[in-house]
Design an enzyme around this catalytic site. Structure first.
Site, PDB file in Angstrom:
ATOM      1  N   ARG A 149       0.864  -1.179   0.000  1.00 49.30           N
ATOM      2  CA  ARG A 149       0.000   0.000   0.000  1.00 49.30           C
ATOM      3  C   ARG A 149       0.899   1.226   0.000  1.00 49.30           C
ATOM      4  O   ARG A 149       1.982   1.229   0.595  1.00 49.30           O
ATOM      5  CB  ARG A 149      -0.917   0.019   1.228  1.00 49.30           C
ATOM      6  CG  ARG A 149      -2.106  -0.927   1.131  1.00 49.30           C
ATOM      7  CD  ARG A 149      -3.097  -0.443   0.079  1.00 49.30           C
ATOM      8  NE  ARG A 149      -4.318  -1.231   0.028  1.00 49.30           N
ATOM      9  CZ  ARG A 149      -4.524  -2.239  -0.796  1.00 49.30           C
ATOM     10  NH1 ARG A 149      -3.551  -2.614  -1.621  1.00 49.30           N
ATOM     11  NH2 ARG A 149      -5.681  -2.876  -0.804  1.00 49.30           N
TER      12      ARG A 149
ATOM     13  N   GLU B  88      -3.536   8.352  -5.130  1.00 43.92           N
ATOM     14  CA  GLU B  88      -3.729   7.709  -6.432  1.00 43.92           C
ATOM     15  C   GLU B  88      -4.963   8.286  -7.116  1.00 43.92           C
ATOM     16  O   GLU B  88      -5.991   8.483  -6.466  1.00 43.92           O
ATOM     17  CB  GLU B  88      -3.867   6.195  -6.251  1.00 43.92           C
ATOM     18  CG  GLU B  88      -2.604   5.535  -5.728  1.00 43.92           C
ATOM     19  CD  GLU B  88      -2.714   4.018  -5.615  1.00 43.92           C
ATOM     20  OE1 GLU B  88      -3.786   3.462  -5.944  1.00 43.92           O
ATOM     21  OE2 GLU B  88      -1.725   3.378  -5.200  1.00 43.92           O
TER      22      GLU B  88
ATOM     23  N   HIS C 124      -0.788   1.077 -10.038  1.00 45.61           N
ATOM     24  CA  HIS C 124      -1.511   0.153  -9.161  1.00 45.61           C
ATOM     25  C   HIS C 124      -2.080  -1.003  -9.996  1.00 45.61           C
ATOM     26  O   HIS C 124      -3.258  -1.344  -9.897  1.00 45.61           O
ATOM     27  CB  HIS C 124      -2.621   0.862  -8.388  1.00 45.61           C
ATOM     28  CG  HIS C 124      -2.975   0.133  -7.114  1.00 45.61           C
ATOM     29  ND1 HIS C 124      -3.418   0.779  -5.972  1.00 45.61           N
ATOM     30  CD2 HIS C 124      -2.959  -1.186  -6.790  1.00 45.61           C
ATOM     31  CE1 HIS C 124      -3.660  -0.106  -5.023  1.00 45.61           C
ATOM     32  NE2 HIS C 124      -3.393  -1.300  -5.500  1.00 45.61           N
TER      33      HIS C 124
END
Length: 321
Positions: free
Chosen positions: A233, A262, A281
């Site tokens: 993360r 993000e 991601h």
């Protein structure tokens, strides 16, 4: 009447027979676009499948909010740090994940970072774009010290690939069990281990105790030139401290799939850093992930109906925590 099982139309079409075999007599409530084909008041269990993310997440959340009898939710993801999941746990809803479904593709992306950074693929790409013939020495991974933070399914697969690359691998988990495939240190001794970490891979979930686990102080403990890879993360790493360590050369490069914000803001210096590989991601993106997650859900559904322990169940926070 037995409670209904809420699934997406995509899951019902592909796994309906398996679901009915796992839970005989249980009706399916099917989410079709914005509308639920079924009574939310009858929903007892639900599957947040990958095809519902991100577009179908809002209709699913709305349906679950209208389901007072919800007892269990299974999610396609491994991470459950989002407030949505915490609110469900606070309601007393059991929560399970598909941890392991994407472990192999994520570990393959880690291997990509290791090879790209050690072989200077970013530099070669710049040379190619400039039509510049520039032979030079690159780094060998064999014999290098790799530290893997987190030995869940992803971390264990990273360990296997690191060993295949003939690296000297050490794992870190909160409490070693003794059955790990490599030397393993407890998380409490991380500061002792970091000075040996020429390559550091973070594959941990985000929790209060892991937020900014890799901060400026711990980055300074790494040997000069160490590389950092994060597929856990974004908030595991103090991003500003990492940018500073990259600028000073103390950290020699990074492979990053997750970020504190993000999408990664356009003004972030990480985008253009010559020794950083950025992916959006997407380290675990793979057509087979949804199938593997659904198979875990089907297995857990049979366990749920049979009153057996569920796979990958998330521990609810202690009262008052």
């Amino acid at each position: 009447m037995p409670g209904a099982i809420l699934v997406s139309a995509w899951i019902e079409e592909r796994f309906g027979d398996a679901l009915r075999a796992a839970a005989p007599g249980r009706p399916l409530a099917v989410l079709r676009g914005e509308a639920l084909d079924g009574d939310p008041a009858q929903v007892e269990a639900a599957f947040f499948s990958g095809d519902l993310y991100p577009g179908g997440a809002r209709p699913l959340a709305r349906a679950l909010h209208q389901a007072p009898g919800l007892r269990w939710l299974h999610t396609f993801a491994a991470g459950v740090d989002h407030p949505f999941f915490q609110r469900l746990l606070a309601r007393g809803v059991r929560l399970t994940t598909s941890s392991g479904a994407a472990a192999v593709p994520i570990a393959h992306t880690v291997a990509l970072y290791l090879l790209a950074l050690s072989r200077d693929l970013p530099g070669w790409a710049r040379d190619q774009a400039a039509r510049r013939w520039n032979p030079r020495d690159v780094e060998d991974l064999q014999g290098r010290r790799l530290v893997v933070l987190g030995l869940g399914p992803i971390g264990l697969e990273v360990v296997r690939l690191g060993q295949a690359l003939r690296m000297e691998v050490t794992g870190v988990r909160r409490t070693p069990r003794g059955d790990e495939p490599c030397a393993t240190w407890p998380l409490a001794r991380l500061d002792e281990l970091l000075p040996r970490a020429e390559w550091l891979v973070l594959a941990l979930p985000l929790a209060e105790e892991t937020h900014h686990l890799l901060d400026a102080r711990r980055l300074a403990l790494l040997p000069r030139g160490a590389r950092v890879v994060n597929v856990g993360r974004g908030a595991l790493v103090d991003e500003a401290a990492l940018v500073a360590a990259l600028a000073s050369g103390h950290v020699g490069g990074a492979g990053l799939d997750v970020f504190e914000v993000e999408p990664l803001p356009q003004e972030s210096p990480l985008w253009s850093h010559p020794r950083v590989v950025v992916t959006p991601h997407a380290s675990g993106s793979n057509p087979g992930n949804d199938r593997r997650a659904a198979e875990i859900f089907v297995d857990n559904l049979a366990r749920y109906v049979g009153g057996k322990p569920l796979r990958n169940e998330v521990e609810a926070p202690a009262a008052g925590a």
